[in-house]
Scaffold this active site. Structure first.
Site, short mmCIF file in Angstrom:
data_model
loop_
_atom_site.label_atom_id
_atom_site.label_comp_id
_atom_site.label_asym_id
_atom_site.label_seq_id
_atom_site.Cartn_x
_atom_site.Cartn_y
_atom_site.Cartn_z
N LYS A 1 0.84 -1.20 0.00
CA LYS A 1 0.00 0.00 0.00
C LYS A 1 0.87 1.24 0.00
O LYS A 1 2.03 1.23 0.39
CB LYS A 1 -0.95 0.00 1.20
CG LYS A 1 -0.27 -0.02 2.59
CD LYS A 1 0.18 1.33 3.10
CE LYS A 1 0.86 1.25 4.47
NZ LYS A 1 1.56 2.49 4.86
N PRO B 1 8.86 -4.43 0.19
CA PRO B 1 10.02 -4.11 1.04
C PRO B 1 9.73 -4.35 2.52
O PRO B 1 8.63 -4.10 3.01
CB PRO B 1 10.24 -2.62 0.77
CG PRO B 1 9.62 -2.36 -0.56
CD PRO B 1 8.46 -3.30 -0.67
N ALA C 1 10.09 -3.46 6.40
CA ALA C 1 10.26 -2.22 7.19
C ALA C 1 10.33 -1.01 6.27
O ALA C 1 11.09 -0.07 6.51
CB ALA C 1 11.49 -2.30 8.08
N GLY C 2 9.50 -1.01 5.22
CA GLY C 2 9.55 0.06 4.22
C GLY C 2 8.37 1.00 4.24
O GLY C 2 8.27 1.87 3.37
N GLY C 3 7.44 0.85 5.19
CA GLY C 3 6.28 1.73 5.22
C GLY C 3 5.24 1.39 4.18
O GLY C 3 4.38 2.21 3.84
N MET C 4 5.28 0.15 3.65
CA MET C 4 4.32 -0.27 2.63
C MET C 4 3.46 -1.44 3.09
O MET C 4 2.81 -2.11 2.29
CB MET C 4 5.05 -0.63 1.33
CG MET C 4 5.82 0.55 0.73
SD MET C 4 6.55 0.17 -0.88
CE MET C 4 5.07 0.21 -1.91
N ALA C 5 3.45 -1.69 4.40
CA ALA C 5 2.57 -2.68 5.03
C ALA C 5 2.87 -4.11 4.58
O ALA C 5 1.96 -4.92 4.46
CB ALA C 5 1.09 -2.34 4.80
N GLY D 1 4.44 -6.53 6.32
CA GLY D 1 4.08 -7.45 7.40
C GLY D 1 2.59 -7.59 7.54
O GLY D 1 2.07 -8.70 7.75
N ASP E 1 -2.97 -1.75 9.94
CA ASP E 1 -2.96 -1.80 8.47
C ASP E 1 -3.48 -3.12 7.91
O ASP E 1 -3.69 -3.23 6.69
CB ASP E 1 -1.54 -1.57 7.94
CG ASP E 1 -1.06 -0.14 8.11
OD1 ASP E 1 -1.88 0.73 8.42
OD2 ASP E 1 0.16 0.09 7.95
#
Length: 298
Positions: A10, A96, A98-102, A104, A138
């Site tokens: 996202k 990615p 820990a890339g801020g793209m959810a 996990g 998220d």
């Protein structure tokens, strides 16, 4: 027998952040847009109980114990339906870490859908979304996909209309950023400041509904960006490089450190990605189209 679920990354086209609540969370107005970078989660019966494996870029950074959101999703579904969580979950990473793209959160939603299909639990969509909300802010959007406004912690979703395709470029940083650390920095930077209630910008919602890329570029915002830049100042160089390459706008994606650039079309996106790589300000650059569907059995 095995079940594979594809689940999207996202980008937050708006992330409005309220003041810290007594429980430590923040109220949000979080406009999610699912993009065509995906993880795939495969669930297979296991005689060894719950087992997690992972492959793909940055796989070594993914926890393989019960702290993994995919593992937590399987455990939550198994407990609700009174069964043992005997499943091997394999995560094929392309989002990615820990890339801020959810990424996990995507794995949690993918595992939940995969286990539901594998075990034949027959959980309703409402039950799946309830479990998602328990897992993280998220995770519900990773299940739903498309575009949505998230309120509360981001887990209360209102599906949004999107009137066209948007072309994005994502620049991956050389290291990760911790979401809790970014929120702590947000609180530090705003100490003593009156923070308004977060609301979605109507001009942004209208731009999404019309598929108007220029209007969307003018309306995107991220209240966490100053905190991410404070912790990772080099991201400013990446943002400058993307804009210089012709991006209509650039912003930190969520809590970062991935930076997102909106392009006028697919050809412009490819050129921006090439320029970002040549700039030396990022580890890699990926092109993706939005919106993308949510967690889908393939």
């Amino acid at each position: 027998m095995s079940v594979t679920v594809r689940v999207p990354a996202k980008v937050n086209v708006q992330l409005a952040v309220g003041a810290a609540r007594p429980d430590g969370f923040h109220d949000l107005a979080n406009v999610f847009l699912a993009v065509g970078l995906h993880d795939e989660v495969t669930a297979t019966p296991s005689a060894e109980g719950l087992r997690i494996t992972c492959s793909g870029p940055d796989a070594g950074e993914v926890p393989l114990d019960r702290t993994n959101l995919a593992a937590r999703a399987a455990l939550a579904l198994a407990e609700r339906h009174g069964r043992a969580p005997d499943v091997h979950l394999h995560i094929a990473k392309d989002i990615p870490v820990a890339g801020g793209m959810a990424g996990g959160s995507a794995d949690g939603a993918g595992a939940l859908v995969a286990c539901d299909a594998l075990w034949g639990t027959g959980a309703s969509r409402e039950e799946l979304l309830e479990i998602c909300a328990e897992l993280g802010s998220d995770v519900p959007f990773s299940l739903v996909g498309g575009a949505a406004l998230g309120t509360g912690r981001g887990e209360k979703l209102q599906v949004l209309e999107v009137g066209g395709a948007f072309h994005w470029v994502f620049a991956m940083a050389g290291r990760g950023l911790s979401t809790p650390a970014v929120f702590r920095e947000f609180d530090r930077l705003n100490e003593g400041v009156r923070i308004p209630e977060p609301v979605a910008a109507q001009e942004l919602l209208d731009a999404l509904a019309k598929g108007d890329v220029e209007a969307l570029a003018a309306a995107v915002s991220n209240d966490l960006q100053p905190a991410a830049l404070s912790l990772f100042p080099e991201l400013a160089d990446t943002l400058a490089a993307g804009r210089a390459a012709g991006a209509l706008t650039g912003l930190v994606s969520g809590s970062g450190p991935t930076t997102a650039f909106l392009a006028k079309d697919a050809a412009a996106a490819a050129e921006i990605a090439r320029a970002l790589l040549a700039s030396g300000t990022c580890r890699s650059a990926r092109v993706a189209q939005a919106p993308a569907p949510g967690a889908t059995v393939i």
